[in-house]
Motif scaffolding. Structure first.
Motif, PDB file in Angstrom:
ATOM      1  N   GLU A  19      50.091 -46.269 -94.636  1.00  0.00           N
ATOM      2  CA  GLU A  19      50.636 -45.241 -95.532  1.00  0.00           C
ATOM      3  C   GLU A  19      52.151 -45.229 -95.501  1.00  0.00           C
ATOM      4  O   GLU A  19      52.815 -45.150 -96.551  1.00  0.00           O
ATOM      5  N   LEU A  22      53.468 -48.499 -97.243  1.00  0.00           N
ATOM      6  CA  LEU A  22      53.333 -48.444 -98.698  1.00  0.00           C
ATOM      7  C   LEU A  22      54.321 -47.445 -99.310  1.00  0.00           C
ATOM      8  O   LEU A  22      54.885 -47.691-100.381  1.00  0.00           O
ATOM      9  N   ALA A  23      54.532 -46.326 -98.629  1.00  0.00           N
ATOM     10  CA  ALA A  23      55.497 -45.334 -99.117  1.00  0.00           C
ATOM     11  C   ALA A  23      56.911 -45.913 -99.131  1.00  0.00           C
ATOM     12  O   ALA A  23      57.679 -45.702-100.080  1.00  0.00           O
ATOM     13  N   ARG A  25      57.755 -49.090 -99.408  1.00  0.00           N
ATOM     14  CA  ARG A  25      57.801 -50.041-100.524  1.00  0.00           C
ATOM     15  C   ARG A  25      57.991 -49.302-101.848  1.00  0.00           C
ATOM     16  O   ARG A  25      58.795 -49.699-102.699  1.00  0.00           O
ATOM     17  N   HIS A  26      57.213 -48.243-102.021  1.00  0.00           N
ATOM     18  CA  HIS A  26      57.250 -47.460-103.258  1.00  0.00           C
ATOM     19  C   HIS A  26      58.651 -46.891-103.497  1.00  0.00           C
ATOM     20  O   HIS A  26      59.195 -46.986-104.615  1.00  0.00           O
ATOM     21  N   THR A  61      57.203 -38.756-102.470  1.00  0.00           N
ATOM     22  CA  THR A  61      56.763 -39.822-101.571  1.00  0.00           C
ATOM     23  C   THR A  61      57.362 -39.653-100.182  1.00  0.00           C
ATOM     24  O   THR A  61      56.686 -39.861 -99.170  1.00  0.00           O
ATOM     25  N   ASP A 389      55.768 -49.063-107.399  1.00  0.00           N
ATOM     26  CA  ASP A 389      55.586 -50.319-106.684  1.00  0.00           C
ATOM     27  C   ASP A 389      54.187 -50.850-106.990  1.00  0.00           C
ATOM     28  O   ASP A 389      53.204 -50.115-106.862  1.00  0.00           O
ATOM     29  N   HIS A 392      51.623 -50.407-104.092  1.00  0.00           N
ATOM     30  CA  HIS A 392      51.339 -48.978-103.906  1.00  0.00           C
ATOM     31  C   HIS A 392      50.399 -48.490-105.004  1.00  0.00           C
ATOM     32  O   HIS A 392      49.445 -47.736-104.746  1.00  0.00           O
ATOM     33  N   SER A 393      50.654 -48.934-106.234  1.00  0.00           N
ATOM     34  CA  SER A 393      49.824 -48.536-107.358  1.00  0.00           C
ATOM     35  C   SER A 393      48.401 -49.060-107.212  1.00  0.00           C
ATOM     36  O   SER A 393      47.431 -48.335-107.451  1.00  0.00           O
ATOM     37  N   TYR A 396      46.637 -46.856-104.470  1.00  0.00           N
ATOM     38  CA  TYR A 396      46.420 -45.424-104.642  1.00  0.00           C
ATOM     39  C   TYR A 396      46.082 -44.960-106.062  1.00  0.00           C
ATOM     40  O   TYR A 396      45.307 -44.011-106.231  1.00  0.00           O
TER      41      TYR A 396
END
Length: 413
Positions: A19, A22-23, A25-26, A61, A389, A392-393, A396
């Motif tokens: 998590e 990924l956050a 990266r986003h 985020t 990202d 990330h997309s 989620y």
């Protein structure tokens, strides 16, 4: 600690690290694209609106990382930290009996969890949403909503917990099947009751006024063969500036609901296109498919729990000193998301596929260009980022990224 404890800790740590990664990266991806509006949107969305969406998403985020760490810490305290065991032992001293103790244990745990998560909700509503101009909720309304939710939880949750625990204790080895039937029936009852009994407890619903919008909607419903008990406008503006529309209920209780904020921003053709998209979910049987998937997963989960309740390592591995049906049920509810976390991309993929199918249905029934126009306005008014990202997309997002969704619809114009 037994082997199951190590497995739980490993998955808990991997989930949190994933998590956080990924956050990060986003946030980096959105920040890198903050100053450039994607080509397909340059004539429709200003740089200022694009930057607002980027900043809004980044703020959510960043706070989400803190929220995830907080939730992970609480889960560890509830289980390995001995929180559930302490609460269980405190209630057993009262001497109410196994069934009454179990019901109070489950309800008390959920209430305490809600109170511990309340600061998160307060910060999101009164800090982040306020900062970007979306919050319309007053402290008084927030408190009233919280009290209503607590009352509703008690009215619905107590009988459900009592019935489930009674079945677990008295229905024999196949108790998990009977609990599944109970849960499935309760879910269907909620879907049926929500439009007319539950939703009005929180919001006001008024029939959509006569006029061009209603005429276009009625014509759409007639040519698609969709029957509904009514078309309503909800006072969403009391709480938020975000706009939305949805269907609710089933059978004779089906309703079409528009947020008043959505009607303010879209013209009648765009509203018709948005409604056609929602109709697509029903016509393509997405609602039934999702419900059947949910029932199937819950059946598998309860069957698994039927085996776990007989395993001493399940309790000791998660910090419980005394096995019981209510402890097993609560532990299973708490750790379930940890063990299914890495299935999330699969569920997200299925949801995005349904969104594409609903868009295609809308393009067949209305003008695809009008749905594109409506979506662009909604992206702008809701400050939805146009540049998530990609990874990330994939992990989620229940809806396709804006650029892909618009490209899919543009090919149908």
């Amino acid at each position: 600690m037994n082997t199951f404890t190590y497995l739980f800790l490993t998955l808990l740590g991997l989930s949190l690290l994933t998590e956080v990664w990924l956050a990060a990266r986003h946030i980096r991806y959105i920040a890198a694209n903050r100053n450039t509006v994607p080509g397909a949107f340059r004539s429709k969305i200003t740089l200022a609106d694009h930057q607002k969406a980027a900043d809004y998403t980044i703020a959510h985020t960043r706070f989400g990382r803190i929220e995830n760490a907080y939730g992970t810490g609480l889960l560890a305290l509830w289980t390995l930290g001995g929180g559930l065991d302490w609460l269980d032992q405190m209630l057993r001293v009262i001497g109410w009996g196994e069934l009454a103790t179990g019901v109070v244990f489950i309800l008390s745990t959920l209430v305490i969890m809600g109170l511990l998560e309340l600061p998160v909700s307060v910060y999101r509503t009164f800090v982040i949403e306020n900062r970007f101009g979306f919050n319309k909720t007053t402290p008084r309304l927030f408190l009233a909503d919280t009290i209503k939710q607590a009352l509703l939880f008690g009215i619905l949750g107590a009988p459900l917990a009592l019935a489930a625990l009674w079945l677990m204790q008295e229905a024999g080895e196949l108790w998990w099947l009977y609990v599944w039937l109970l849960w499935s029936g309760f879910t269907m009852l909620l879907v049926w009751a929500y439009p007319t009994l539950i939703a009005p407890f929180f919001n006001k619903f008024k029939p959509l006024k006569e006029g061009m919008v209603r005429e276009r909607i009625q014509a759409l419903l007639e040519r698609t063969g969709f029957r509904t008990r009514g078309i309503f406008v909800m006072d969403g503006s009391r709480r938020s500036a975000h706009g939305n529309a949805y269907f609710t209920g089933f059978g004779k209780t089906k309703r079409i609901v528009f947020f008043d904020t959505l009607l303010e921003h879209l013209n009648e053709r765009e509203i018709e296109a948005v409604l056609a998209h929602e109709l697509g979910h029903f016509k393509r049987r997405h609602v039934i498919k999702r419900m059947l998937l949910t029932f199937g997963i819950s059946l598998f989960g309860l069957a698994l729990l039927g085996w776990l309740v007989t395993q001493p390592w399940f309790y000791s591995g998660l910090g419980m000193s005394q096995p019981s049906m209510h402890a097993a049920l609560m532990l299973f509810m708490l750790i379930g998301p940890v063990f299914t976390f890495f299935l999330q991309p699969l569920f997200a993929w299925g949801s995005r596929r349904h969104e594409y199918e609903a868009d295609s249905f809308a393009a067949d029934q209305t003008d695809a260009a009008e749905l594109v126009s409506a979506l662009v306005k909604l992206y702008r008014e809701n400050a939805s980022t146009l540049t998530p990202d990609p990874l990330h997309s994939v992990f989620y997002d229940s809806h396709p990224p804006a650029t892909l969704r618009i490209a899919h619809l543009t090919g149908k114009t």
